[in-house]
Write a protein that holds these residues in place. Structure first.
Motif, mmCIF file in Angstrom:
data_model
loop_
_atom_site.group_PDB
_atom_site.id
_atom_site.type_symbol
_atom_site.label_atom_id
_atom_site.label_comp_id
_atom_site.label_asym_id
_atom_site.label_seq_id
_atom_site.Cartn_x
_atom_site.Cartn_y
_atom_site.Cartn_z
ATOM 1 N N LEU A 1 0.912 -1.127 0.310
ATOM 2 C CA LEU A 1 0.033 -0.062 -0.367
ATOM 3 C C LEU A 1 0.997 0.836 -0.104
ATOM 4 O O LEU A 1 0.824 2.422 -0.714
ATOM 5 C CB LEU A 1 -0.682 0.467 1.235
ATOM 6 C CG LEU A 1 -1.879 -1.108 1.346
ATOM 7 C CD1 LEU A 1 -3.184 -0.896 2.306
ATOM 8 C CD2 LEU A 1 -2.886 -0.704 0.195
ATOM 9 N N ARG A 2 2.018 1.016 0.486
ATOM 10 C CA ARG A 2 2.242 2.323 0.786
ATOM 11 C C ARG A 2 3.474 2.686 -1.179
ATOM 12 O O ARG A 2 3.593 3.696 -1.094
ATOM 13 C CB ARG A 2 4.253 2.398 1.715
ATOM 14 C CG ARG A 2 3.831 2.216 3.065
ATOM 15 C CD ARG A 2 4.549 2.580 4.081
ATOM 16 N NE ARG A 2 5.469 1.932 4.078
ATOM 17 C CZ ARG A 2 5.667 0.127 4.934
ATOM 18 N NH1 ARG A 2 4.074 0.680 5.808
ATOM 19 N NH2 ARG A 2 6.289 -0.986 4.888
ATOM 20 N N ARG A 3 3.874 1.514 -1.056
ATOM 21 C CA ARG A 3 4.403 1.643 -2.684
ATOM 22 C C ARG A 3 3.193 1.904 -3.731
ATOM 23 O O ARG A 3 3.091 2.583 -4.106
ATOM 24 C CB ARG A 3 4.812 0.181 -3.263
ATOM 25 C CG ARG A 3 6.118 -0.131 -2.801
ATOM 26 C CD ARG A 3 6.856 -1.302 -3.416
ATOM 27 N NE ARG A 3 6.196 -2.129 -3.261
ATOM 28 C CZ ARG A 3 6.039 -3.030 -2.604
ATOM 29 N NH1 ARG A 3 6.296 -3.182 -1.128
ATOM 30 N NH2 ARG A 3 5.130 -4.569 -2.647
ATOM 31 N N GLN A 4 2.091 2.053 -4.175
ATOM 32 C CA GLN A 4 1.155 2.469 -4.341
ATOM 33 C C GLN A 4 0.728 3.757 -4.222
ATOM 34 O O GLN A 4 -0.405 4.360 -5.238
ATOM 35 C CB GLN A 4 -0.327 1.372 -4.287
ATOM 36 C CG GLN A 4 -0.087 -0.240 -4.634
ATOM 37 C CD GLN A 4 0.760 -0.292 -6.003
ATOM 38 O OE1 GLN A 4 -0.294 0.032 -6.880
ATOM 39 N NE2 GLN A 4 1.278 -0.614 -6.355
ATOM 40 N N LEU A 5 0.354 3.729 -2.887
ATOM 41 C CA LEU A 5 -0.018 5.270 -2.568
ATOM 42 C C LEU A 5 0.850 6.937 -1.760
ATOM 43 O O LEU A 5 -0.134 8.283 -2.146
ATOM 44 C CB LEU A 5 -0.893 5.482 -1.464
ATOM 45 C CG LEU A 5 -2.440 4.685 -0.949
ATOM 46 C CD1 LEU A 5 -2.813 3.726 -0.170
ATOM 47 C CD2 LEU A 5 -2.763 5.268 -2.586
ATOM 48 N N GLN A 6 1.734 6.280 -1.904
ATOM 49 C CA GLN A 6 3.422 7.566 -1.344
ATOM 50 C C GLN A 6 2.972 8.139 -0.092
ATOM 51 O O GLN A 6 3.150 8.801 -0.746
ATOM 52 C CB GLN A 6 3.489 8.234 -2.467
ATOM 53 C CG GLN A 6 3.619 8.077 -4.378
ATOM 54 C CD GLN A 6 4.948 6.632 -3.598
ATOM 55 O OE1 GLN A 6 5.730 7.019 -4.435
ATOM 56 N NE2 GLN A 6 4.799 5.830 -5.328
ATOM 57 N N CYS A 7 1.660 6.941 0.768
ATOM 58 C CA CYS A 7 1.881 7.722 1.427
ATOM 59 C C CYS A 7 1.276 7.048 2.981
ATOM 60 O O CYS A 7 0.975 6.212 3.131
ATOM 61 C CB CYS A 7 0.536 8.605 1.127
ATOM 62 S SG CYS A 7 -0.162 9.042 3.328
ATOM 63 N N PRO A 8 2.523 6.732 3.631
ATOM 64 C CA PRO A 8 2.979 6.056 4.367
ATOM 65 C C PRO A 8 1.371 6.179 5.702
ATOM 66 O O PRO A 8 1.258 5.149 5.706
ATOM 67 C CB PRO A 8 3.864 6.539 5.729
ATOM 68 C CG PRO A 8 4.611 7.080 5.385
ATOM 69 C CD PRO A 8 3.401 7.805 3.896
ATOM 70 N N HIS A 9 0.846 6.978 5.872
ATOM 71 C CA HIS A 9 -0.002 7.098 7.030
ATOM 72 C C HIS A 9 -1.604 7.147 6.485
ATOM 73 O O HIS A 9 -2.324 6.296 7.331
ATOM 74 C CB HIS A 9 -0.245 8.939 7.187
ATOM 75 C CG HIS A 9 0.811 9.252 8.035
ATOM 76 N ND1 HIS A 9 1.005 8.937 9.248
ATOM 77 C CD2 HIS A 9 1.557 10.580 7.988
ATOM 78 C CE1 HIS A 9 2.596 9.450 9.756
ATOM 79 N NE2 HIS A 9 3.070 10.846 9.266
ATOM 80 N N LEU A 10 -1.649 7.348 4.794
ATOM 81 C CA LEU A 10 -3.104 6.369 4.415
ATOM 82 C C LEU A 10 -2.857 4.717 4.260
ATOM 83 O O LEU A 10 -3.999 4.195 4.370
ATOM 84 C CB LEU A 10 -2.350 7.348 2.979
ATOM 85 C CG LEU A 10 -3.991 6.751 2.346
ATOM 86 C CD1 LEU A 10 -5.535 6.588 3.024
ATOM 87 C CD2 LEU A 10 -4.163 7.220 0.885
ATOM 88 N N ALA A 11 -1.677 4.681 3.739
ATOM 89 C CA ALA A 11 -1.543 3.205 3.929
ATOM 90 C C ALA A 11 -1.346 2.179 5.416
ATOM 91 O O ALA A 11 -2.029 1.359 5.243
ATOM 92 C CB ALA A 11 0.353 2.734 3.664
ATOM 93 N N GLU A 12 -1.026 3.184 6.129
ATOM 94 C CA GLU A 12 -1.441 2.336 7.533
ATOM 95 C C GLU A 12 -3.000 2.001 7.265
ATOM 96 O O GLU A 12 -3.456 0.960 8.372
ATOM 97 C CB GLU A 12 -0.390 2.980 8.674
ATOM 98 C CG GLU A 12 0.451 3.210 8.345
ATOM 99 C CD GLU A 12 0.794 1.265 8.692
ATOM 100 O OE1 GLU A 12 0.133 0.452 9.191
ATOM 101 O OE2 GLU A 12 1.789 0.658 8.327
ATOM 102 N N ASP A 13 -3.251 3.347 6.746
ATOM 103 C CA ASP A 13 -5.149 3.284 7.478
ATOM 104 C C ASP A 13 -5.835 2.577 6.794
ATOM 105 O O ASP A 13 -6.659 1.899 6.835
ATOM 106 C CB ASP A 13 -5.932 4.733 7.114
ATOM 107 C CG ASP A 13 -4.400 5.813 8.541
ATOM 108 O OD1 ASP A 13 -4.381 5.448 9.090
ATOM 109 O OD2 ASP A 13 -5.870 6.959 7.891
ATOM 110 N N LEU A 14 -5.382 2.565 5.269
ATOM 111 C CA LEU A 14 -5.910 1.033 4.309
ATOM 112 C C LEU A 14 -5.842 -0.409 5.149
ATOM 113 O O LEU A 14 -6.385 -1.495 4.615
ATOM 114 C CB LEU A 14 -5.407 1.509 2.811
ATOM 115 C CG LEU A 14 -5.973 2.179 1.978
ATOM 116 C CD1 LEU A 14 -5.845 2.699 0.896
ATOM 117 C CD2 LEU A 14 -7.727 3.069 2.592
ATOM 118 N N CYS A 15 -4.452 -0.255 5.299
ATOM 119 C CA CYS A 15 -3.790 -1.757 6.311
ATOM 120 C C CYS A 15 -4.801 -2.212 6.937
ATOM 121 O O CYS A 15 -5.261 -3.600 7.058
ATOM 122 C CB CYS A 15 -2.706 -1.590 6.552
ATOM 123 S SG CYS A 15 -2.661 -3.666 6.877
#
Length: 173
Positions: free
Chosen positions: A22-36
């Motif tokens: 998700l971090r690679r797809q979104l370029q935003c670590p916080h959003l990636a954690e939220d989606l996870c």
């Protein structure tokens, strides 16, 4: 609500890989954690999370779908604009009704005040303030000296100030 043991194990096994994807797809670590977290919340709503044939593939498909949904939402929202942009105007170009009423009242009082002035004073003030004529030009037009034209303007201003101050004191402005 108690967590399902299979769901906890599934989370422990795949959360790091999913978050990295998700971090690679979104370029935003916080959003990636939220989606996870969203993925595992949705998995908890699945009728049989432990009965999935390919849980890793299922999780990554959910992740991909959430990424696609996120990009769609971003496209449907208007692009944001920084507030310090020089051309950005956040103020309504029209005055509010109170300002409009105040301006109208002020103009009305000014007209009334100007009407009380003798003709020469009114004309000198109008030429000076509205047309930007110099005292010499006003004097030539009125057939008086430059100094007298200056006095006319000064007297007109003084009379206007006095009358407006009296009206303000009476509470009629």
């Amino acid at each position: 609500m108690t967590a399902h043991p299979d769901l906890d194990a599934l989370f422990q096994r795949h959360a790091t890989d999913l978050a990295g994807y998700l971090r690679r797809q979104l370029q935003c670590p916080h959003l990636a954690e939220d989606l996870c977290q969203e993925i595992f919340l949705r998995l908890g709503q699945h009728p049989e999370p432990g009965g999935l044939e390919a849980p890793r593939a299922y999780l990554f498909r959910m992740a991909r779908n959430l990424v696609i949904d996120h990009h769609r939402r971003c496209r449907s929202r208007p692009a944001s604009q920084p507030l310090d942009t020089p051309g950005l105007c956040l103020v309504c170009p029209r005055p509010c009704p109170e300002e409009e009423a105040e301006r109208h009242l002020c103009l009305m009082r000014l007209r009334e005040t100007m009407d009380t002035l003798p003709t020469r004073l009114r004309q000198a003030l109008t030429w000076h303030r509205l047309e930007g004529l110099t005292q010499a030009e006003i004097g030539r037009r009125l057939g008086v000296s430059e100094r007298m034209a200056g006095r006319y303007v000064a007297q007109a201003l003084a009379r206007c100030r006095d009358r407006l101050a009296r009206e303000r004191g009476r509470g009629s402005i």
